[in-house]
Design a protein around this motif. Structure first.
Motif, PDB file in Angstrom:
ATOM      1  N   THR A 180     -11.022 -44.781  37.217  1.00 22.28           N
ATOM      2  CA  THR A 180      -9.815 -44.304  36.542  1.00 22.28           C
ATOM      3  C   THR A 180      -9.674 -42.798  36.710  1.00 22.28           C
ATOM      4  O   THR A 180      -8.589 -42.286  36.958  1.00 22.28           O
ATOM      5  CB  THR A 180      -9.877 -44.662  35.043  1.00 22.28           C
ATOM      6  OG1 THR A 180      -9.921 -46.081  34.937  1.00 22.28           O
ATOM      7  CG2 THR A 180      -8.677 -44.150  34.305  1.00 22.28           C
ATOM      8  N   ASP A 204      -3.693 -48.926  37.932  1.00 19.17           N
ATOM      9  CA  ASP A 204      -4.981 -48.929  37.242  1.00 19.17           C
ATOM     10  C   ASP A 204      -5.195 -50.280  36.583  1.00 19.17           C
ATOM     11  O   ASP A 204      -4.591 -50.578  35.551  1.00 19.17           O
ATOM     12  CB  ASP A 204      -5.011 -47.825  36.185  1.00 19.17           C
ATOM     13  CG  ASP A 204      -6.412 -47.671  35.590  1.00 19.17           C
ATOM     14  OD1 ASP A 204      -7.330 -48.409  36.041  1.00 19.17           O
ATOM     15  OD2 ASP A 204      -6.594 -46.835  34.708  1.00 19.17           O
ATOM     16  N   GLU A 205      -6.027 -51.087  37.190  1.00 19.04           N
ATOM     17  CA  GLU A 205      -6.330 -52.421  36.674  1.00 19.04           C
ATOM     18  C   GLU A 205      -5.077 -53.117  36.148  1.00 19.04           C
ATOM     19  O   GLU A 205      -5.013 -53.484  34.979  1.00 19.04           O
ATOM     20  CB  GLU A 205      -7.379 -52.333  35.565  1.00 19.04           C
ATOM     21  CG  GLU A 205      -8.596 -51.595  36.022  1.00 19.04           C
ATOM     22  CD  GLU A 205      -9.822 -51.935  35.189  1.00 19.04           C
ATOM     23  OE1 GLU A 205      -9.792 -52.945  34.477  1.00 19.04           O
ATOM     24  OE2 GLU A 205     -10.807 -51.202  35.299  1.00 19.04           O
TER      25      GLU A 205
HETATM   26 MG   LIG Z   1     -10.880 -47.367  33.958  1.00 21.32          MG
END
Ligand SMILES: [Mg+2]
Ligand SMILES: Nc1ncnc2c1ncn2[C@@H]1O[C@H](COP(=O)(O)OP(=O)(O)OP(=O)(O)O)[C@@H](O)[C@H]1O
Lengths: 356, 714
Positions: free
Chosen positions: A49, A164-165
């Protein structure tokens, strides 16, 4: 939309990011070519991240340089980077309708209202969201929200799109469908995408390149096949797909190849720079071949410790002198081996790699 | 050269060359200065002051302003930010230093202010360019602004008190005098133990604080238990109690207590007629102040404790019951211990409120002196000893800061709030019968008493002469609020209009400013990471812990003389309110903003919006409730405040509260109480109005109550 002309590359040059004493990203360099999808993969807390936020400009580097589309953006704040991000939580503005959400970036960028609305409608249509304009985010399903978030990022025609995910809030079925949608879109529009996930299957499925991170540094970068076939380290071997990590004895035979001895079995494989003597070896579960022991002295024998029937294949745990091996056998479902049975063990050489 | 640098440099330059540098007699909007402009000594801009009037210390300022323009050719990565930092820091420091060092200057005016702001912003742009605060100029500028404001209007005045305490009357350093004043008998004397003479003010203050803290906590707990743990019917009415202290000027209660128990009070008269009890002045002193403060501050304890009592997870108590504890054992072994930190918290709050209270001891104190009153009389009374006022302020400050410190340090870690967010199903067990009887017996009479007090306030203004002649009369309202219709329009004849308009004006100006500064600060604290954030947060919250009396004296000491000369103006009142009430805006903002997921702002940033746009389009719309709270609170506080205000009012800017206290001191209770009722009524109206205007637009269309403020809408 004509995004292919706008997609840009991303380059990290020896980037470090520290939060006080915690180093989240350490001396990382990599390049994401324009128009490709690159995943950042790694266990929790490894700095994925953070890396993504560094690209977005939401964090500033402690040292090193970041280039987007060839120009240095190290000190450029997020607003001016021309990079869009799809957040794990989607971050849809709850007080704006779907259309207002998608228009937002265009409007704050000074686009006149009707042009922004037209572009937003086009973006929503591209993602199959027609007729949702006036709904609030709270009136959409999880998958629809996710697509609104993608549309919102996409209509700005960013040089780089970051995820992000994005799928972690979705159920397994939907996850597979949405990730395929993202990949299709990326290929159709030739987008540059950086995609964070900790799911290796997802990474293997969608990426042109995978960057595996471990503990703030890059463990390996390569195509999915390279990473699977030739993991550089035990960590990568174990993280991408399953791997049995065992010790073997290596003896170089020429520039490229070496003879590897595992228990009594010996076969040839690339030595990948390892020196003679004891080496670490990663064996893919499906590269192990088991045959019922027939009394003749096989070079490596073992005993079935566990057996599980999974429909399409069998999973075994086999005890042997080189250690316990986890084995996936998709051929012998019809006649499974039973716990306690003696087996002779063989290997398919392209599923066995020397790692450090 | 980028636009921000150019813009600020040019703005500074224009102010330097054209705007009057010094403060003007009748203000910038008086326009009297235009007649002699630009050469007249009073209204001249800095440029003229330096060239024509020999104020050479102002010349270097020009250099600081020109530097960023002249060297626009400067290239190289680090050079420009470094230049901006030097110019900004150097320029602001120079203006400040020359302001203090060069005598004979008037206070700083609009020109000086704009130049100072421009230089400060150049500094902030430089910080951002160096990569601080993620390169975000808005954040950098915001932090620069808040820090400067807090330093100038909180730290500087307080340090003036500290300095004032160690100076003698001529301004020389005199630590021995400080020591003499600090250890004086009037402060720490313990005569009350051995004789009938009073104790020192420090002891008086502490005794009162402890008594009030304990009483309000006990009563507050009783009310909280009734509301949450019994089947009491009129719970709504009890909840109303929590609103009262917000809209009641603190000394109003004291006033009502006099109307009841004073020599001519209703109760006193009744006792005299019925039982022949001779009227006395027993209420003036500790009993009266205690009574008034307990009445005034019990609702605060109630507010705190209701949260605590509700916060205890019913499953704890249910668990105890399944372990075969009866109601009484459950209450004493589980419920009460879990409430202990909340009780301590309520006690400390009551203690602090009592210490800071000024109005009630002023009207009811009699010979019982407490610190806040002694400070006041040291300044305005015959003694006129600012050194003594400063010393006493330090004592008071140490008490309150100590209590705050205890509250944060000691209690901060022991919160037993057990609400988990996992829908706690259970039910609170009802109170044991004995506790229930006790709770009813304490709380209900008190509630009735409070109601009587408010009835007195409402009706006290409508009688001819309190205590003697109870015929209905509009005399006091007429004296205060009469309006004549003349041929020239309305003539505001009543004596109260002047102070009422001033109060409304000042409150209306300071409320939005307070909300803005408070929310900006909250945004910086919640949403930004930067070095020294803890210190930043502490600094902005500090003024909350400083009693109003101390703020008042510190403002007099700091802003009576150049370079910042504000006493006697309305500006000083506005500033005082903004910085006294700012911590509440900050708290409300922090609480609300912590609920809005950070990814919402980040999404906005990556979509190309600037910080300011993000605040305007994303955060503010989601913050409406916090904005209402901050606006209501700061407006109402500005209307009801007395302790700091009484030092700062002047003939031109008299505030309602200080006017009322003046009436009370003259024995004119009728007018005072009439005025109070009008104030309370007016504030109720304003609260409703603000709520209506700001809170009208709902956040979600589907759920009008409260939408989920997270990134993923529920
Ligand atoms: Mg993360
Ligand atoms: N603001 C911060 N302050 C201090 N440390 C931080 C901060 N943000 C991240 N870290 C630390 O940096 C490291 C990397 O964090 P990061 O969020 O990049 O992990 P991640 O790879 O995304 O993990 P996950 O898969 O769990 O999301 C972690 O050890 C984390 O604790």
């Amino acid at each position: 939309m004509s995004l292919e002309t706008r997609s840009g590359s991303v380059e990290f040059r020896r980037v470090t990011k520290a939060y006080g004493p915690v180093v989240a990203v350490r001396d990382v360099s990599f390049t994401v070519a324009a128009g490709t999808l690159v995943t950042l993969l790694g266990p929790s807390g490894c700095g994925k991240t953070t890396t993504l936020r560094l690209i977005a400009g939401l964090e500033m580097t402690t040292s090193g340089q970041i280039l987007i589309g060839g120009s240095d953006v190290t000190r450029v704040p997020a607003t001016d980077r021309d990079v869009s991000m799809v957040f794990q939580s989607y971050a849809l503005f709850p007080h704006m309708t779907v259309l207002e959400n998608v228009c937002y970036g265009l409007r704050v960028g000074g686009e006149p209202r009707d042009r922004a609305v037209a572009a937003a409608r086009e973006g929503l249509a591209l993602l199959g969201l027609v007729g949702f304009d006036d709904r609030l985010p709270s009136e959409l399903s999880g998958g629809q929200q996710q697509r609104v978030a993608v549309a919102r990022a996409l209509v700005l025609e960013p040089r780089v799109l970051l995820f992000d995910e994005p799928l972690s809030n979705l159920d397994a079925k939907l996850r597979r469908r949405v990730r395929e949608e993202i990949r299709d879109l990326q290929q159709k529009l030739r987008l540059s995408v950086v995609y964070v996930t900790h799911d290796q299957e997802e990474a293997l499925a969608v990426s042109d390149q995978i960057i595996v991170m471990d503990n703030a540094v890059i463990a390996q970068q390569g195509t999915p096949t390279e990473l699977y076939r030739e993991p550089a380290s035990r960590f990568v071997a174990d993280f991408i797909g399953d791997a049995n990590l065992v010790k073997g004895t290596l003896k170089r035979t020429d520039e490229r190849l070496a003879a590897l001895r595992l228990g009594g079995v010996e076969f040839a494989l690339p030595h990948r720079g390892a020196t003679d003597g004891e080496v670490n070896v990663a064996i893919r579960p499906e590269a192990v071949r088991l045959r019922p022991a027939d009394g003749t002295d096989a070079p490596l024998i073992g005993t079935i410790l566990k057996a599980a029937y999974l429909g399409s294949h069998m999973e075994y745990t086999v005890g042997s002198i080189i250690g316990e091996l986890f084995v996936v056998d998709s051929g012998g479902v019809a006649a499974p081996l039973t716990v306690g049975a003696g087996v002779s063990i063989g290997f398919i050489s392209h599923g066995v790699t020397v790692v450090d | 050269m980028d636009r921000a640098v150019l813009g600020w440099a040019v703005a500074g330059g224009i102010a330097y060359a054209l705007l009057p540098w010094y403060a003007l007699e009748d203000g910038i909007f008086g326009f009297g200065w235009l007649s002699g402009y630009p050469t007249d000594r009073a209204g001249a801009p800095a440029l003229v002051q330096a060239l024509l009037h020999g104020r050479l210390a102002l010349l270097p300022v020009a250099v600081f302003l020109l530097a960023p323009l002249a060297v626009r050719g400067v290239r190289g990565a680090g050079a420009r930010p470094a230049l901006l930092l030097t110019v900004g820091a150097g320029g602001t420091a120079w203006i400040a230093v020359q302001g203090f060092a060069v005598g004979g200057q008037p206070g700083i005016g609009v020109g000086g202010l704009v130049v100072f702001a421009a230089l400060l912003m150049l500094f902030c742009v430089g910080m951002a360019a160096k990569g601080a605060f993620n390169g975000d100029r808005f954040v950098s500028g915001g932090i620069g602004t808040v820090v400067t404001l807090v330093v100038v209007f909180v730290f500087f005045p307080v340090s003036c008190v500290l300095v004032g305490a160690v100076e003698d009357s001529s301004g020389a350093f005199a630590p021995s005098e400080f020591w003499a004043k600090l250890s004086a008998r009037e402060v720490w004397g313990l005569d009350c133990l051995s004789s009938s003479a009073g104790c020192g003010v420090a002891w008086n203050t502490l005794i009162l604080g402890v008594l009030v803290g304990a009483s309000t906590t006990a009563l507050g707990l009783a009310f909280a238990l009734i509301v949450t743990r019994t089947g009491f019917r009129a719970k709504k009415a009890l909840r109303l109690l929590t609103v009262l202290p917000i809209i009641t000027p603190p000394f109003v209660i004291g006033l009502a207590v006099i109307l009841l128990f004073g020599r001519a009070g209703a109760f006193t008269t009744f006792m005299e007629q019925a039982f022949g009890v001779v009227p006395s002045r027993w209420i003036y002193g500790l009993p009266g102040v205690w009574l008034a403060q307990v009445l005034a501050f019990t609702p605060i304890a109630f507010l705190v404790l209701i949260g605590v009592v509700e916060g205890i997870s019913p499953s704890m108590e249910e668990a105890a019951q399944t372990l075969r504890a009866d109601r009484w054992r459950t209450f004493t072994t589980v419920s009460l211990p879990l409430m202990r930190p909340g009780l301590a918290n309520a006690f400390l709050l009551g203690f602090i409120e009592s210490l800071a209270d000024f109005g009630n001891p002023l009207v009811l104190g009699g010979n019982y002196h407490v610190l806040s009153i002694s400070i006041f009389f040291a300044v305005v009374g015959a003694q006129h000893d600012r050194g003594r006022a400063a010393v006493l302020s330090i004592v008071l400050l140490v008490f309150t800061l100590g209590a705050f410190y205890a509250q944060r340090r000691w209690l901060g870690r022991r919160s037993y709030a057990t609400v988990t967010g996992k829908g706690d199903a259970g039910l609170h067990p009802p109170l044991p019968a004995s506790v229930r009887r006790l709770v009813y017996a304490t709380a209900l009479p008190w509630a009735v008493f409070t109601a009587v007090i408010y009835v007195m306030i409402l009706f006290g203004g409508f009688v001819e002469t309190w205590g003697r002649d109870h015929r209905f009369s509009l005399r006091h309202y007429a004296a205060a609020f009469a309006v004549d219709v003349t041929e020239f329009g309305l003539h505001w004849k009543g004596a109260a209009w002047n102070s009422l308009w001033t109060t409304i004006e000042i409150a209306a100006i300071s409320a939005p400013l307070t909300a803005a500064v408070g929310l900006l600060t909250a945004y910086l604290i919640v949403r930004q990471r930067f070095r020294g954030k803890e210190a930043f947060e502490f600094g902005t919250m500090l003024s909350f812990a400083i009693p109003g009396t101390v703020i008042g004296i510190s403002y007099i000491l700091a802003f009576n003389t150049p370079p910042i000369e504000l006493t006697g103006t309305g500006i000083i009142l506005v500033i005082c309110f903004v910085f006294r009430n700012m911590p509440v805006g900050v708290r409300a903002g922090i609480a609300a903003m912590s609920q809005i997921d950070r990814s919402l702002d980040e999404a906005s940033l990556t979509l190309g919006a600037r910080s300011l746009t993000t605040i305007r389009r994303v955060i503010l719309p989601l913050l409406r409730p916090a904005i209402v709270a901050a606006l209501v609170f700061s407006f109402v506080r500005a209307m009801t405040a007395i302790s700091a205000v009484i030092f700062l009012v002047s003939a031109n800017y008299d505030m309602a509260t200080s006017y009322i206290v003046g009436r009370v001191e003259n024995g004119d209770y009728g007018l005072a109480i009439a005025y109070c009722s009008v104030l309370i009524g007016f504030m109720v109206l304003v609260v409703l109005l603000i709520q209506f205007v700001v809170g009208r637009r709902r956040l979600g269309r589907r759920a009008p109550t409260q939408v989920s403020l997270e990134g993923i809408p529920a």
